[in-house]
Design an enzyme around this catalytic site. Structure first.
Site, PDB file in Angstrom:
ATOM      1  N   GLU A  38      60.339   0.407  57.258  1.00 34.74           N
ATOM      2  CA  GLU A  38      59.438  -0.165  58.383  1.00 34.74           C
ATOM      3  C   GLU A  38      58.743   0.991  59.017  1.00 34.74           C
ATOM      4  O   GLU A  38      59.044   2.249  59.260  1.00 34.74           O
ATOM      5  CB  GLU A  38      60.606  -0.474  59.446  1.00 34.74           C
ATOM      6  CG  GLU A  38      59.969  -0.989  60.913  1.00 34.74           C
ATOM      7  CD  GLU A  38      58.982  -1.842  60.603  1.00 34.74           C
ATOM      8  OE1 GLU A  38      59.014  -3.102  59.833  1.00 34.74           O
ATOM      9  OE2 GLU A  38      57.803  -1.999  61.399  1.00 34.74           O
ATOM     10  N   THR A  84      54.415  -6.378  59.919  1.00 29.96           N
ATOM     11  CA  THR A  84      55.381  -6.651  59.057  1.00 29.96           C
ATOM     12  C   THR A  84      55.134  -7.739  58.216  1.00 29.96           C
ATOM     13  O   THR A  84      55.263  -8.046  57.026  1.00 29.96           O
ATOM     14  CB  THR A  84      56.943  -6.716  59.583  1.00 29.96           C
ATOM     15  OG1 THR A  84      57.138  -5.441  60.323  1.00 29.96           O
ATOM     16  CG2 THR A  84      57.739  -7.147  58.503  1.00 29.96           C
ATOM     17  N   HIS A 200      61.103   1.650  63.930  1.00 33.15           N
ATOM     18  CA  HIS A 200      59.828   0.809  64.377  1.00 33.15           C
ATOM     19  C   HIS A 200      59.467   1.341  65.948  1.00 33.15           C
ATOM     20  O   HIS A 200      60.370   1.648  66.673  1.00 33.15           O
ATOM     21  CB  HIS A 200      60.572  -0.597  64.829  1.00 33.15           C
ATOM     22  CG  HIS A 200      59.407  -1.863  65.205  1.00 33.15           C
ATOM     23  ND1 HIS A 200      58.991  -1.677  66.253  1.00 33.15           N
ATOM     24  CD2 HIS A 200      58.778  -2.611  64.191  1.00 33.15           C
ATOM     25  CE1 HIS A 200      57.933  -2.775  66.326  1.00 33.15           C
ATOM     26  NE2 HIS A 200      57.974  -3.282  65.220  1.00 33.15           N
ATOM     27  N   ASP A 259      55.503  -0.520  55.155  1.00 33.36           N
ATOM     28  CA  ASP A 259      54.796  -1.704  55.452  1.00 33.36           C
ATOM     29  C   ASP A 259      53.378  -1.580  56.262  1.00 33.36           C
ATOM     30  O   ASP A 259      52.472  -2.361  56.153  1.00 33.36           O
ATOM     31  CB  ASP A 259      55.549  -2.765  56.318  1.00 33.36           C
ATOM     32  CG  ASP A 259      55.977  -2.450  57.701  1.00 33.36           C
ATOM     33  OD1 ASP A 259      55.995  -1.381  57.895  1.00 33.36           O
ATOM     34  OD2 ASP A 259      56.369  -3.147  58.487  1.00 33.36           O
ATOM     35  N   HIS A 260      53.425  -0.679  57.112  1.00 33.96           N
ATOM     36  CA  HIS A 260      52.094  -0.430  57.959  1.00 33.96           C
ATOM     37  C   HIS A 260      52.168   1.022  58.320  1.00 33.96           C
ATOM     38  O   HIS A 260      53.204   1.519  58.518  1.00 33.96           O
ATOM     39  CB  HIS A 260      51.834  -1.622  58.803  1.00 33.96           C
ATOM     40  CG  HIS A 260      52.973  -1.893  59.796  1.00 33.96           C
ATOM     41  ND1 HIS A 260      53.322  -1.030  60.508  1.00 33.96           N
ATOM     42  CD2 HIS A 260      53.840  -2.749  59.636  1.00 33.96           C
ATOM     43  CE1 HIS A 260      54.670  -1.737  61.237  1.00 33.96           C
ATOM     44  NE2 HIS A 260      54.780  -2.858  60.623  1.00 33.96           N
TER      45      HIS A 260
HETATM   46  C1  GP9 Z   1      60.691  -7.844  63.368  1.00 32.06           C
HETATM   47  C2  GP9 Z   1      60.295  -6.677  62.302  1.00 32.06           C
HETATM   48  C3  GP9 Z   1      58.970  -6.097  63.191  1.00 32.06           C
HETATM   49  O1  GP9 Z   1      61.839  -8.765  62.839  1.00 32.06           O
HETATM   50  O2  GP9 Z   1      60.089  -7.123  61.208  1.00 32.06           O
HETATM   51  O3  GP9 Z   1      57.975  -6.627  63.015  1.00 32.06           O
HETATM   52  P1  GP9 Z   1      56.387  -5.775  63.236  1.00 32.06           P
HETATM   53  O4  GP9 Z   1      56.561  -5.447  64.800  1.00 32.06           O
HETATM   54  O5  GP9 Z   1      56.663  -4.484  62.175  1.00 32.06           O
HETATM   55  O6  GP9 Z   1      55.603  -6.718  62.632  1.00 32.06           O
HETATM   56 MN    MN Z   2      56.683  -3.626  60.518  1.00 32.16          MN
END
Ligand code: GP9
Ligand code: MN
Length: 428
Positions: A38, A84, A200, A259-260
């Protein structure tokens, strides 16, 4: 309609890169473990804070040849507002997310020809997604059915007691720990997608879990980003040990990807302190790198590979490793291990990065100097190609064009009504 899908098909077939013959099919029938890091940016790899490595475990994978991992250090995330969800869409379909909103939500009932379904139909894989948040977030419980994801272990499968939860959901350590029995219960070969969460925004962590002091920029989320990244790193070490103990490590394809971005442009002042450089638009684009780290059983690690690519290239790479030719399927990426891999990387906002130059908001920059340059004809052509690629991907999603495409004779369209997640009954 069918003209539109033909236009897309012609484009992707023309871009297609033939597999590397030495790697094609080497991982046929092997379990695949996909680990979603993440908000993890490449600058964290080998970064030292207060003289200490932030992610010593990940660093050991990329630095120690004995671990037999291959690390791509010039991979870009290519996501937009879907975050995500975009990363999931891109890696499991080799299609771009949409310029606005999240395709997971707005295109949740489209027809897809996803990696999960292809692996299942061609090689009898079972696919399972693991995530410590509730299943409807990002509309996952709907779109995963279109992808043909067999099992979705969402938050309802985990012990979500207060001490296990922070920010968006389950903490990464209990997440991996509790995922082990579920992983072991799967029919093999499996394609398991483990989605972490603790690293996150706004990067919240308790004192008991923080094993690294925060950075000292005075920008709260930047300062604690390093602490949650460290926590993620520790959770990975624990997971790898558990995989080894369960006999699921040696013979599995294991790959990890960011992921980003984790740190947005709102934090440029603090990021200047962290990187020692002013965060110009050029520099910001370079910061959109995310790691792609992969172990292929029976294949020696290749160390750090500097090829340029994006998350869009993950699916064709995997297909070729298991011995399924990507050519039959509509995919905008190409196999990273292929000699024919195209090293231009479109960003979702129309920016573009290549090994030599970058295009940011229409301005061309030399990567070596970071200075503006006058583009050559060829550079303009590549830029236009990248824009066309994004446009065709949008056309594909907005027109739900995969409805009209049959990849090969063996292909069976995915029937979403065949999938149930958590406590769902037969009524969909
Ligand atoms: C929530 C998680 C976060 O289930 O995958 O998503 P994001 O905010 O990174 O898109
Ligand atoms: Mn994410």
């Amino acid at each position: 309609d069918s003209d539109d899908i033909t236009e897309v098909e012609n484009y992707t077939k023309n871009k297609y890169a033939e597999p590397n013959p030495e790697l094609f099919g080497v991982a046929k029938g092997k379990n695949i473990i996909k680990i979603h890091l993440e908000s993890f940016q490449t600058f964290l790899i080998n970064y030292k804070l207060h003289g200490e490595e932030v992610t010593p475990f990940l660093n050991s994978l990329v630095n120690d040849p004995e671990q037999d991992f291959t690390y791509f250090d010039n991979i870009f995330h290519q996501t937009e507002q879907g975050k995500t969800a975009d990363a999931e869409l891109i890696t499991d379909n080799s299609i771009y997310g949409l310029p606005q909103g999240s395709a997971f939500v707005t295109r949740g009932t489209n027809t897809y020809q996803s990696l999960t379904a292809i692996l299942n139909q061609q090689q009898d894989y079972t696919s399972a997604n693991f995530h410590g948040d509730y299943k409807s977030f990002w509309n996952r419980d709907e779109i995963y059915k279109q992808f043909g994801v067999d099992v979705y272990f969402d938050a309802s499968y985990y012990d979500m007691s207060e001490e296990n939860v922070i920010n968006y959901g389950l903490k990464d350590k209990p997440f991996f720990e509790q995922s082990m029995p579920m992983l072991k219960s799967l029919d093999q070969p499996f394609y398991a997608h483990m989605m972490t969460l603790t690293n996150h925004h706004p990067y919240i962590i308790g004192d008991e879990e923080a094993s690294l002091a925060p950075a000292e920029t005075g920008d709260k989320s930047v300062d604690t980003y390093f602490q949650t990244a460290r926590y993620l790193d520790e959770s990975l070490e624990q997971f790898f040990n558990d995989l080894k103990e369960a006999g699921l490590y040696e013979d599995s394809v294991i790959f990890l990807y960011g992921d980003h971005y984790g740190i947005s442009q709102n934090h440029n002042r603090a990021m200047k302190e962290i990187t020692g450089e002013e965060i110009t638009p050029f520099k910001n684009a370079q910061l959109q790198r995310v790691p792609f780290i992969i172990k292929i059983p029976g294949v020696e690690g290749m160390g750090t590979v500097h090829k340029y690519g994006g998350l869009i290239d993950v699916m064709p790479t995997l297909l070729h490793l298991v011995g399924i030719d990507a050519q039959d399927y509509i995919q905008f990426g190409t196999d990273l291990f292929s000699d024919g891999h195209k090293e231009y990387v479109p960003f979702r906002n129309g920016d573009l990065i290549t090994p030599e130059y970058s295009v940011i908001s229409g301005t061309f920059y030399d990567n070596d100097t970071g200075e503006e340059i006058e583009p050559t004809e060829e550079m303009i052509q590549v830029r236009d190609e990248a824009l066309r690629e994004l446009e065709l991907s949008d056309k594909l999603l907005n027109g739900d064009l995969l409805r009209f495409y049959t990849p090969n004779e063996e292909w069976t369209p995915v029937d979403p009504t065949q999938y149930r997640y958590g406590n769902e009954t037969g009524i969909v």
